[in-house]
Design an enzyme around this catalytic site. Sequence first.
Site, PDB file in Angstrom:
ATOM      1  CG  ASP A   1     -25.585 -70.486  93.075  1.00 56.04           C
ATOM      2  OD1 ASP A   1     -25.735 -69.336  93.556  1.00 56.04           O
ATOM      3  OD2 ASP A   1     -24.654 -70.770  92.292  1.00 56.04           O
TER       4      ASP A   1
ATOM      5  CG  ASP B   1     -35.131 -66.049  81.080  1.00 58.03           C
ATOM      6  OD1 ASP B   1     -34.289 -66.967  80.993  1.00 58.03           O
ATOM      7  OD2 ASP B   1     -35.986 -66.004  81.984  1.00 58.03           O
TER       8      ASP B   1
ATOM      9  CG  HIS C   1     -32.272 -73.626  84.659  1.00 57.42           C
ATOM     10  ND1 HIS C   1     -33.208 -72.942  83.910  1.00 57.42           N
ATOM     11  CD2 HIS C   1     -31.670 -72.677  85.427  1.00 57.42           C
ATOM     12  CE1 HIS C   1     -33.163 -71.657  84.217  1.00 57.42           C
ATOM     13  NE2 HIS C   1     -32.246 -71.468  85.131  1.00 57.42           N
TER      14      HIS C   1
HETATM   15  P1  ITT Z   1     -29.997 -65.205  95.044  1.00 57.84           P
HETATM   16  O1  ITT Z   1     -28.552 -65.564  95.294  1.00 57.84           O
HETATM   17  O2  ITT Z   1     -30.578 -64.314  96.090  1.00 57.84           O
HETATM   18  O3  ITT Z   1     -30.838 -66.419  94.818  1.00 57.84           O
HETATM   19  P2  ITT Z   1     -28.991 -64.184  92.535  1.00 57.84           P
HETATM   20  O4  ITT Z   1     -29.613 -63.468  91.391  1.00 57.84           O
HETATM   21  O5  ITT Z   1     -27.727 -63.598  93.097  1.00 57.84           O
HETATM   22  O6  ITT Z   1     -30.088 -64.341  93.682  1.00 57.84           O
HETATM   23  P3  ITT Z   1     -27.485 -66.478  91.655  1.00 57.84           P
HETATM   24  O7  ITT Z   1     -26.299 -66.128  92.457  1.00 57.84           O
HETATM   25  O8  ITT Z   1     -27.938 -67.917  91.607  1.00 57.84           O
HETATM   26  O9  ITT Z   1     -28.772 -65.683  92.131  1.00 57.84           O
HETATM   27  O10 ITT Z   1     -27.245 -65.962  90.179  1.00 57.84           O
HETATM   28  C1  ITT Z   1     -28.042 -66.433  89.140  1.00 57.84           C
HETATM   29  C2  ITT Z   1     -27.934 -65.538  87.941  1.00 57.84           C
HETATM   30  O11 ITT Z   1     -28.023 -66.365  86.767  1.00 57.84           O
HETATM   31  C3  ITT Z   1     -29.139 -64.595  87.914  1.00 57.84           C
HETATM   32  O12 ITT Z   1     -28.802 -63.349  88.428  1.00 57.84           O
HETATM   33  C4  ITT Z   1     -29.481 -64.564  86.437  1.00 57.84           C
HETATM   34  O13 ITT Z   1     -28.745 -63.551  85.832  1.00 57.84           O
HETATM   35  C5  ITT Z   1     -28.987 -65.900  85.897  1.00 57.84           C
HETATM   36  N1  ITT Z   1     -30.103 -66.865  85.828  1.00 57.84           N
HETATM   37  C6  ITT Z   1     -30.306 -67.964  86.607  1.00 57.84           C
HETATM   38  N2  ITT Z   1     -31.447 -68.579  86.273  1.00 57.84           N
HETATM   39  C7  ITT Z   1     -31.978 -67.857  85.273  1.00 57.84           C
HETATM   40  C8  ITT Z   1     -33.161 -67.964  84.537  1.00 57.84           C
HETATM   41  O14 ITT Z   1     -34.057 -68.907  84.762  1.00 57.84           O
HETATM   42  N3  ITT Z   1     -33.384 -67.044  83.593  1.00 57.84           N
HETATM   43  C9  ITT Z   1     -32.512 -66.065  83.372  1.00 57.84           C
HETATM   44  N4  ITT Z   1     -31.378 -65.855  84.022  1.00 57.84           N
HETATM   45  C10 ITT Z   1     -31.109 -66.766  84.985  1.00 57.84           C
END
Ligand code: ITT
Length: 196
Positions: free
Chosen positions: A70, A155, A180
């Site tokens: 997450d 990104d 991260h």
């Molecule tokens: P899952 O829950 O299925 O893993 P999700 O996209 O809903 O997929 P999250 O709830 O953790 O995942 O939301 C993370 C959001 O934060 C993701 O949609 C990206 O927009 C952003 N994010 C996280 N890590 C990132 C990264 O390395 N680069 C760019 N954006 C990132």
Amino acid sequence: MKIVLATSNIGKIKEFKKMLPEMEVITFKELLGDMEIIEDGESFKANAIIKAKAIYDKLADKEAVVISDDSGISVPALGNEPGIYSARYAGIGSSDKQNNEKLISKINALGIERTPAFYTACIAIVYKDEVCTVHGWMHGMVTNKEVGSAGFGYDPLFVPKGFDKTLGELPLEVKKEFSHRAKALKLAKKVLDVIL
Ligand code: ITT
């Protein structure tokens, strides 16, 4: 060692596979098909645990190791928005493009072009009765222009500390050294060494 990834985010899957070349990494969708998980936790940690447990509970193979992630971006000048709401910043079901547009409009409303920001990733590992969580962070600046098409999510707006390019311009080979997610995964590998 077989790892089941509890994510449906294609960008995350690509990064995990790149960072775990020595392991067999399989997505939960390949085993269980589509599954909706309600992420109603109030922290990255709570949501990571919700996702990993939800998948582990559905798996027939109780020897499987499930890993979830997450993550999100926080902007101190915006009261740490969007934080845990990064995936749905512009509303439930919003695209990366829509979320980025909302963040750009918020930065523009401050009358600035760039401001400090940081990404957080919490990885939860579920194995038998064990649940472990680890965190990683990446600091930098968020800008009011999308540049580049590498990576995913925020990104193209994010310039990591020590660089003058966005993660949209930098290859994954570079991001995977200090992101991260990479930092959290380094700790997660230590946990795997202990529990397995
Ligand atoms: P899952 O829950 O299925 O893993 P999700 O996209 O809903 O997929 P999250 O709830 O953790 O995942 O939301 C993370 C959001 O934060 C993701 O949609 C990206 O927009 C952003 N994010 C996280 N890590 C990132 C990264 O390395 N680069 C760019 N954006 C990132």
